[in-house]
Each structure stands twice: as structure tokens, then as C-alpha cells.
Design an enzyme around this catalytic site. Structure first.
Site, PDB file in Angstrom:
ATOM      1  N   ASP A   1      -0.233   5.084   1.161  1.00  0.00           N
ATOM      2  CA  ASP A   1      -0.446   5.949   2.332  1.00  0.00           C
ATOM      3  C   ASP A   1      -0.476   5.134   3.617  1.00  0.00           C
ATOM      4  O   ASP A   1      -1.265   4.191   3.753  1.00  0.00           O
ATOM      5  CB  ASP A   1      -1.758   6.720   2.173  1.00  0.00           C
ATOM      6  CG  ASP A   1      -1.680   7.757   1.071  1.00  0.00           C
ATOM      7  OD1 ASP A   1      -1.129   8.833   1.309  1.00  0.00           O
ATOM      8  OD2 ASP A   1      -2.167   7.462  -0.049  1.00  0.00           O
TER       9      ASP A   1
ATOM     10  N   ASP B   1       0.850  -1.180   0.000  1.00  0.00           N
ATOM     11  CA  ASP B   1       0.000   0.000   0.000  1.00  0.00           C
ATOM     12  C   ASP B   1       0.898   1.246   0.000  1.00  0.00           C
ATOM     13  O   ASP B   1       2.104   1.153   0.271  1.00  0.00           O
ATOM     14  CB  ASP B   1      -0.870  -0.064   1.272  1.00  0.00           C
ATOM     15  CG  ASP B   1      -1.588   1.222   1.575  1.00  0.00           C
ATOM     16  OD1 ASP B   1      -2.230   1.784   0.676  1.00  0.00           O
ATOM     17  OD2 ASP B   1      -1.495   1.679   2.730  1.00  0.00           O
TER      18      ASP B   1
ATOM     19  N   ASP C   1      -1.941  -0.814   5.885  1.00  0.00           N
ATOM     20  CA  ASP C   1      -2.169  -0.199   7.201  1.00  0.00           C
ATOM     21  C   ASP C   1      -3.613   0.126   7.501  1.00  0.00           C
ATOM     22  O   ASP C   1      -3.936   0.522   8.624  1.00  0.00           O
ATOM     23  CB  ASP C   1      -1.375   1.123   7.291  1.00  0.00           C
ATOM     24  CG  ASP C   1      -2.063   2.248   6.535  1.00  0.00           C
ATOM     25  OD1 ASP C   1      -2.403   3.268   7.150  1.00  0.00           O
ATOM     26  OD2 ASP C   1      -2.299   2.093   5.318  1.00  0.00           O
TER      27      ASP C   1
END
Length: 284
Positions: free
Chosen positions: A35, A33, A219
């Protein structure tokens, strides 16, 4: 720059995934991922940039594995710019799967491939100011136009969680009227077309690339679909390692991870440790 030891996954499946990656790195896909994983979460998403160590670590690791893919809800071109991925030695075969896989950027060509946007996105964008105003919870919100999706961030509101909770139902109603869904995240509500998610994008890419193993790091709630895809592929016999870029905001992801690291700094350290183990040159 010193070397770092590889951390030990806490689950048997995670240890098997790491072992498979180390044994046959030329068949491993490293997917991440953006961000919160390669870049710190910041109040203004337009100011997000990759951790300073991310590109150097990826450039050391990439030549030793089958491929590196960045899987993000952002437009692919934006992730490439904010990540600093274009034209970087070592990342000649990097792939960015943007908008949950609806867009794809390949470093080999330097171009983005994408279908036409869903018409509901433009309709939602036109109606969104009125919906936010009527909710009474709009102050301090930040609306991000992603081209193929609209994201409403509440991190800068006086009561971020309160604004998030107050906006969820009216935004879900708005999305439904125009054939979209709402994807909740870390103090962000994203209105986007159904049928595209990180899990579908990751599974398709792994099958296309003939992966022998996969490491996926994320996250946020949007990464749960990718975690579920890796869990399903593990049941089918493909070894995989699930990494959570540690956050107390998304306990569910951490609970399902084989390995939890300390945010983007921890992800960069992990990538560097993998490059160390696989023989990536350490920059002077």
C-alpha cells in the site's frame, strides 16, 4: 513503451547499493511494500489494487534478480489478490511476506504458511466498538480486520488528523491490556502483536536467500523498521538502496531514503528502468 533512465541516488550508500544491484543482479533482492508503494492509498483499503504497471514491471525485472519480495502488513493472501500476483509469468518465484512477516506466500507453491493468531487480536476486536464509541472520535473511522491485526483508519473522518490524534491514546491502552502494540501509519492506527515488523521480516529473508544486495521501497512509518534493517546490514557490508515512494505525509521516511520517487507511479517507472538496464524484454 519507451525506456526510462535510472535516477541517481542522492547518497553515497545508495549509489553503492544501486551499483551492486546492477553489477550482480543475480544476487540482488528487490523488496517492496504494497500500500502506497505498489498500490495507491485509497480511502477504503478493501479497494486498493496494484498500480496497472506494477505487475508487468515486476514480471520483466524478476527473472534478472535473485528474488522479488512484497513485504506488507496485510494478510499475505489479500496482498496476492489485490496485487494480481498469482499465476503471472515471470513471477514464478515471487514471495509475499504478509502481516509483517508472520505469514508467507510463495508463488512456487501458491500457499500461505502462518502460525496461529495472537489471542489478543480477537479480544481487541470484541472491545473495540465500545472504545471507539467512548472516544467520541469514531465517526467516519473505518475498522479493518486483518486477521492477525486490527487497523483503525481515520482518512474518511471529517477531521482525519484530529480523529487519529484523539484515538491514539485509548487504542494504545486497549492494545496494552491485551498484549498488543499500536503501529501508527498514514492516518491509520494498527493494533498487532509485538515482535513482528518489516525489519525483522526483511532481515530474515535476506539472510535466508543469501542476498548480495537489496533494494527496499516503502512509503509509511511501518517501513522505517525495514529502512533501519537495511541501514544495519549496510554497516555489516551488504549494499542496499532505500527508496521512498514519495509522500509529504511521512517526511521522516523521505529524509532517510537514498532515492525519493513520485508514489506508485514513480516506483513502477523505477522498476521498469531497472528491467531496461538489465535486459528485460519490453512488451509490445
Amino acid at each position: 513503451m519507451g525506456s526510462h533512465p535510472l535516477p541517481e541516488p542522492v547518497t553515497p550508500a545508495g549509489r553503492a547499493g544501486l551499483a551492486a544491484l546492477l553489477e550482480r543482479p543475480e544476487r540482488a533482492v528487490v523488496a517492496l511494500d504494497f500500500d502506497g508503494t505498489l498500490a495507491e492509498i485509497v480511502p477504503d483499503p478493501d479497494r486498493a489494487r496494484a498500480h496497472p504497471g506494477a505487475v508487468p514491471a515486476l514480471a520483466r525485472l524478476a527473472p534478472h534478480v535473485a528474488s522479488v519480495a512484497v513485504v506488507t502488513g496485510r494478510p499475505a493472501g489479500v496482498a496476492v489478490r489485490y496485487g494480481g500476483f498469482a499465476g503471472r509469468a515471470g513471477l514464478e518465484h515471487l514471495v509475499v511476506l504478509g502481516h509483517y512477516g508472520a505469514e508467507r506466500w510463495d508463488a512456487v507453491t501458491g500457499t500461505v504458511r502462518a502460525p496461529a493468531p495472537h489471542p489478543g487480536v480477537a479480544a481487541v476486536e470484541a472491545e473495540l466498538p465500545g472504545v471507539l464509541d467512548a472516544s467520541g472520535a469514531w465517526q467516519g473511522t473505518w475498522v479493518e480486520d486483518k486477521g492477525r491485526a486490527i487497523a483503525v483508519h481515520t482518512r474518511r473522518a471529517a477531521d482525519p488528523q484530529g480523529a487519529f490524534d484523539a484515538l491514539r491514546a485509548p487504542l494504545e491502552e486497549l492494545a496494552h491490556r491485551h498484549g498488543l502494540i499500536v503501529e501508527p501509519g498514514r492516518l491509520v492506527l494498527e493494533l498487532r502483536p509485538p515482535g513482528v515488523d518489516k525489519g525483522a521480516a526483511l532481515s530474515e529473508y535476506l539472510r535466508e536467500s543469501g542476498a548480495g544486495s537489496v533494494l527496499y521501497a516503502g512509503d509509511d512509518l511501518g517501513d522505517l523498521a525495514a529502512f533501519a534493517a537495511v541501514e544495519e546490514l549496510r554497516r555489516e557490508g551488504l549494499p542496499g538502496l532505500l527508496v521512498c515512494s514519495g509522500s509529504t505525509e511521512v517526511a521522516e521516511l523521505a529524509a532517510r531514503a537514498d532515492l525519493v520517487v513520485d508514489g506508485p507511479e514513480g516506483v513502477v517507472t523505477l522498476l521498469g528502468a531497472l528491467a531496461d538496464r538489465l535486459g528485460g524484454p519490453v512488451p509490445a
